[in-house]
Design an enzyme around this catalytic site. Sequence first.
Site, mmCIF file in Angstrom:
data_model
loop_
_atom_site.group_PDB
_atom_site.id
_atom_site.type_symbol
_atom_site.label_atom_id
_atom_site.label_comp_id
_atom_site.label_asym_id
_atom_site.label_seq_id
_atom_site.Cartn_x
_atom_site.Cartn_y
_atom_site.Cartn_z
ATOM 1 N N VAL A 92 -15.808 -19.172 18.592
ATOM 2 C CA VAL A 92 -14.415 -18.756 18.354
ATOM 3 C C VAL A 92 -13.448 -19.247 19.427
ATOM 4 O O VAL A 92 -12.240 -19.213 19.239
ATOM 5 C CB VAL A 92 -14.282 -17.215 18.192
ATOM 6 C CG1 VAL A 92 -15.001 -16.744 16.950
ATOM 7 C CG2 VAL A 92 -14.748 -16.491 19.425
ATOM 8 N N HIS A 238 -12.551 9.123 15.767
ATOM 9 C CA HIS A 238 -13.261 9.953 14.785
ATOM 10 C C HIS A 238 -12.795 11.418 14.789
ATOM 11 O O HIS A 238 -12.524 11.993 13.743
ATOM 12 C CB HIS A 238 -14.773 9.920 15.033
ATOM 13 C CG HIS A 238 -15.346 8.530 15.097
ATOM 14 N ND1 HIS A 238 -14.872 7.497 14.342
ATOM 15 C CD2 HIS A 238 -16.366 8.008 15.833
ATOM 16 C CE1 HIS A 238 -15.572 6.390 14.602
ATOM 17 N NE2 HIS A 238 -16.475 6.685 15.513
HETATM 18 C C1 BG6 Z 1 -19.272 4.994 17.078
HETATM 19 C C2 BG6 Z 1 -19.353 5.166 18.583
HETATM 20 O O1 BG6 Z 1 -17.967 4.704 16.678
HETATM 21 O O2 BG6 Z 1 -19.692 6.192 16.433
HETATM 22 C C3 BG6 Z 1 -20.756 5.552 18.989
HETATM 23 O O3 BG6 Z 1 -18.982 3.961 19.220
HETATM 24 C C4 BG6 Z 1 -21.197 6.790 18.244
HETATM 25 O O4 BG6 Z 1 -20.816 5.791 20.395
HETATM 26 C C5 BG6 Z 1 -21.020 6.583 16.730
HETATM 27 O O5 BG6 Z 1 -22.551 7.053 18.578
HETATM 28 C C6 BG6 Z 1 -21.301 7.869 15.968
HETATM 29 O O6 BG6 Z 1 -21.274 7.586 14.588
HETATM 30 P P1 BG6 Z 1 -22.072 8.510 13.561
HETATM 31 O O7 BG6 Z 1 -21.715 7.961 12.221
HETATM 32 O O8 BG6 Z 1 -23.525 8.367 13.909
HETATM 33 O O9 BG6 Z 1 -21.588 9.907 13.804
#
Ligand code: BG6
Length: 492
Positions: A92, A238
């Site tokens: 890239v 999240h």
């Molecule tokens: C990711 C993070 O976005 O989400 C990770 O970078 C984390 O550190 C993961 O472990 C958790 O995702 P899930 O779907 O397993 O809850």
Amino acid sequence: MLKENNLACDLVIFGAKGDLTKRKLLPALYKLEQYQEINENTRIIATGRANWDTENYIKITKIAIKKFLNEDIQDIVWKKFSARIIFCNINVYESSHFFRLKKILKQKNNTVIYYCAIPPETLNSIFIGLGNANLNFSSSRIILEKPLGISLQTSREINNHLSKYFLEKQIFRIDHYLGKDAILNLFSLRFANSLLFHNWNNKTIDHVQITVAEEVGIEDRWNYFNKMGQTRDMVQNHLLQILTIITMDAPSNITSETIRDKKVEILRTLKSINIDNIHKKTARGQYSSGLINGEKVLAYLDENGANKNSQTETFVAIKIDLNHERWSGVPFYLRTGKRLAHKYSEIVIFFKKSPIESFQNFNSTLLSNKLIIRLEPDPNIQFDILNQIPSLKSKYELDIIQLKSYTLNEKYSQKYSVNAYERLLLESMRGIQSLFVSREEVEEAWKWIDPIIDGWKNTKKNNLQLYKSGSWGPKNSNILLANHNHSWYEFN
Ligand code: BG6
């Protein structure tokens, strides 16, 4: 039979040999093939620096799918799927290499989607490379993974640069939590059930707890994680997504992009947490060694590549208050951490106690209704309701009865349980942005997160407590709630 909306696409993956591609993208695409959701003419163009060819990459793909799907590969599905794969050798940082891609894309007239499954520092060179080769045409789309920056400023820089090459309507920013069934179900739960809809406010709700607990550690990602910490890695995206979905006003249309505007409105109401109130509103921790599922695991500071002085948090708990009429006086407690006792995510809505005094006379510690929304594992809903204990005593005694739903898997069977990446890839092929994060959302989230991180950095008081791996986090997390006469709802 071909399904609605699934246009013929050229899905170009940058970072074809990376962990995300092998672990999530390739298995998800294979499943979409199995569900017959992919157009006959869709191609998967994997790009990477390695000196591989298509045949070689197909072999690698099969190994990855077998490993990460953990199920037998069906010959008919595999035959169709593998025939879509093309490997294109691109470094890239070499703008000229993008013309190799151009040659392949020119063979068809497909809708082109670029998936950037690469570290954030590589993003700019991709935008430039695509721009130089005129591959950022108006019908193309680009998918970006989190994290988008590590602060408001860095995120703006990426977005500004990106906006020179792509319009907002072409940009799909992924937060994989928005592809999870249980998270999407929050919309139906809140807006389709009139009982909940009418009681979703500070008149009936006392406080809310959101827990996203992980058993994993940093999984050999020291360089990435130590820069981020759990707050940037999990809360900025999240957990704030869960919080905004739980608190937002009803959108005019549940499938439309107005959902994103409603979430931004909530982010703007989050009361600031900064150096002045950081100790009252947050608790941070870092894992020491301990046992996870009976196995000994290393302390954060002993992980591969560790810098022994690191002050990065692997656990965080935050009390959030909103400047919002409907939520005034309702605290929202968030907690998330790595190396905790169990992997689970849950929202607990604590309703206010009944105002009827006659019950309180019998029961000074009268319990209250709770709605427990388990997101993972085995999503289900439990409603705690108060009930009289049958007896001949003159005293009127109350107890909690738990009304528990089926888990979604029991009720609808496994075949309806869609993986987050399957859903999000399909939505990007359909060109629907409602399950992706807008620029405004990302930047509003950083605006709120930055003063928290600065507060921890600049305060003189030590605010990082160690906690044992396999526990529920540092003591401070319990104290944070105890200071408001609350306590964490225990995992069961
Ligand atoms: C990711 C993070 O976005 O989400 C990770 O970078 C984390 O550190 C993961 O472990 C958790 O995702 P899930 O779907 O397993 O809850």
